[in-house]
Structure formats: C-alpha cells, structure tokens
Design an enzyme around this catalytic site. Sequence first.
Site, PDB file in Angstrom:
ATOM      1  CG  ASP A 163      -1.994   2.674  -1.916  1.00 43.51           C
ATOM      2  OD1 ASP A 163      -2.084   2.170  -0.785  1.00 43.51           O
ATOM      3  OD2 ASP A 163      -2.577   3.733  -2.224  1.00 43.51           O
ATOM      4  CD  GLU A 393       1.316  11.129   0.244  1.00 45.57           C
ATOM      5  OE1 GLU A 393       1.400  11.977  -0.676  1.00 45.57           O
ATOM      6  OE2 GLU A 393       0.486  10.204   0.240  1.00 45.57           O
TER       7      GLU A 393
HETATM    8  C1  DGY Z   1      -4.964   6.839  -2.338  1.00 41.78           C
HETATM    9  O1  DGY Z   1      -6.022   7.343  -2.739  1.00 41.78           O
HETATM   10  O2  DGY Z   1      -3.869   7.036  -2.864  1.00 41.78           O
HETATM   11  C2  DGY Z   1      -5.016   6.008  -1.148  1.00 41.78           C
HETATM   12  O3  DGY Z   1      -3.785   5.474  -0.821  1.00 41.78           O
HETATM   13  C3  DGY Z   1      -6.011   4.899  -1.320  1.00 41.78           C
HETATM   14  O4  DGY Z   1      -6.664   4.791  -0.156  1.00 41.78           O
END
Ligand code: DGY
Length: 423
Positions: A163, A393
């Site tokens: 992201d 994570e």
């Molecule tokens: C989040 O919500 O952080 C995800 O990576 C987007 O799908």
Amino acid sequence: MTADLTEAAIAILRANDRGGYTVPTSSGLYPAQWNWDSCLVALGFATFDEDRAWAEIETLFGGQWPDGMLPHILFHGDDSSYFPNTAIWQAGPGGRTSGITQPPVAATVVRQLFERFGVERSRPHVRALAPKLLAWHRWFYSARDPEGTGLAAIIHPWESGMDNSPVWDAALAAVEPGPSVAHLRKDTGFADAAVRPTSAEYDRYINLVLTFRAAGYRADRLYGIAPFRVADIGFNAILQRANRDLRFLLDVIDDRAGTAEVDRMIARTRAALEGCWDEADGFYYSRDTRTGEVIRKPGIGGLLPLYADPAAAERHPALVARLERWLEQVEVAVPSFEPGRPDFEPRRYWRGPVWLVVNWMILDGLRRAGRRDLAARIRRDSIGVVARSGFREYFDPITGEGLGGTDFSWTAAMVLLLAGLED
Ligand code: DGY
C-alpha cells in the site's frame, strides 16, 4: 524449528477460520476475506488440512465479478470495524466486495496444491478453478492493458498489496486528497499510527475509491480515468509467475485453446518485464503510465522478477548482488525497501518492514535459480523472527521487532510452509 511453533501456527489458522474463509487476523484490524492473504493462507492449510486449503480458494472465487475481476476484499459478515467497508465501496454483486483487485497469486497457489495433493485428488478442483483463473488473467490483459503493452496497470496502491511503498509516493501525491477521512479510520485503533500509512495517504486512497465508485466500477472506463495508474514491476512479476502456473493447470485439464491464449500472455509480458530492467542502476523499476516516467525507487517488487522467472538471476547477476547488499545492512531478511535510502522507514508498513509472504516468493525464486545459500538465510530469518517476536503482521528488519496486527494468518501460513522446506 520447534514443534511448538508449528502448533502455534496451526492454532492461529484455526482461530482465524470463519468457515470457508480466513480473516487475516482475529484482532479486528481486517474483519473480512482478503484476496492475496487468503490464497497464501491456503498454502498453510495445505500442510495439515487439504479440504480446508481448497475451500479457501473456492470461497474466494465465489466473489468473482462477471467480467472476471477477482476483488481484493470479500465482506462476508459484520464489517463495521473496518474502513472503508461496504457502505463506502458499494461494489460487486450484492454489494459485498471491494471494487479493485490484488496481486494475482491464486494460480500459483492452486498449482502448489495440485503438486502437493496429486493429480487424482486435485483434478476436480483444477477443472472448476482453471476457467475462473483464466477469466481473471484475461481481465488483466483487457481491462488493465488495453494498449497491449504486456504489463497490467494497477489503479490504486492497495492493488499492489504494498500500500504505502515509497514507489507510489509521487504518483499518489498527484491524486487529489478529497475530504479528510482521518476521523473515520479504524486501522489506527488496532495498530500504532506510526507503523501504518499516513492520513494524507488515506485521504487519497479513499478519493480514488470514490472516483471509481462514481464511474460504476466499469472496467472499460477506469483505465482511462484513473488518477493513479502504474505498471508495477512486482505486481506484473507475480502475474507472470501466475501465468506460467495457469498454463500448467490448463494443460492438466487439456484445455488447448486456453494454453495457447496464456502462451500469448506469457510472451508479451516476458518482453515487457525485461523492458523494466535498468542496466545502469542494476534494478527492475515500475513505471507511472500516466506520465510515462520510470519510478527509480528500489522497492522489493523490483526483486520479484526472480520469482516470475529464476533465469533472471543468470541474466542479471547485479540483481542478486543488490539483494545481497540489502541483506548485509539488516538483521532480518528481506526489507521491503532498500535500506539506507532516505525513504526507508523500518517500522512503517511497506516502507521497510519484512513481510514473510514476499520472503517466500524471493526464496522460491532463489531456490529455483540455484542460490540455495541465500534462500536458506531468508528461511532462517523468517522462522527466527517469528520465534522471537510472534506471528505479527510484519517486522522491523533492523531490530526484529514485531509490528502491526497480531496472530496473523499469512505469517502463520508462511511459517508452516517454510518449516517444511529443506535448505
Ligand atoms: C488495509 O486496509 O490496510 C488494506 O491493506 C487495504 O486493503
């Protein structure tokens, strides 16, 4: 690797199982089914529960759109603890999905299941899934590469799966922020804001969603109007690996027309990926396809051509040498962005932290390229950091500290998968 770690990993997958699909974490951060999480989690289930592994993928494909797109999120239950939820997305049949996609690892995972469980048991699943996989791959080439470049464009940083990578900074900065959504965010209630994307990024993420929603998520319109559009090297390397694996699966079910079609995809993308190699810098780069500019930022996606095609290691010894230099600078392999760069942030999501799913991809490419020494380091670090810091994570590559969500499904799955490999 201790039996305890394996048992703990299995317990996490069981706990995060919602019946046919797995949430990425039970902590509330991600209360739905995510596309690439789910596929990679199936590799973990495959080590102890064959039926459950297939079910994960089959549930995911239950959310495939009529045009072939496989959404990045399927909302099955209460989504009130997540932002943006169905009320914002308003997408997909029944309004229960997001309106964008994610890295296409599914075909690769289905091939792995096939190889683990054998032709007799796997063929019925492959027969059902291969046409759906083909429809998705065909969608990438029509909807996301209408100009026939051989590279599928992503139109949202979320589609990359990485992201907030520094690779997207300039392209994202060019997107209008839209109204501020900082007060609506839920993620920062579950994880420290300092290890998540910034609110300036979130405002743009959501404005992109609203732009696509206003266009009715019509694939034939989005490519042209998307204010963010990038040919991501990592995404396309994952697609190319999946193309090869899909071709294998179509061959298993004797689909001649399908294999010929995928052969054409592979040929086009092979040439295009090589076009992303920068000889002077010794790295593969993404390109902003709105401006035409090469994005000269060394993100981990630039290493994934090794996963698409291990011959990349022979063609470009500089690429593996570059990885070795990254690893000299960290305690835990592999950082998601080149250490030492001004943009490198070892604790912030995709701007530096270690993610085990990408470790698996790089390790797989290295093993097939004959660099088992380097693969062994990555395997050792991956299991070691979980033993030390838990099934988090992601991890700080400098200190090994665990970050983001806890009891994470794909981290557990990767531990199970990696534990079963020999160096
Ligand atoms: C989040 O919500 O952080 C995800 O990576 C987007 O799908």
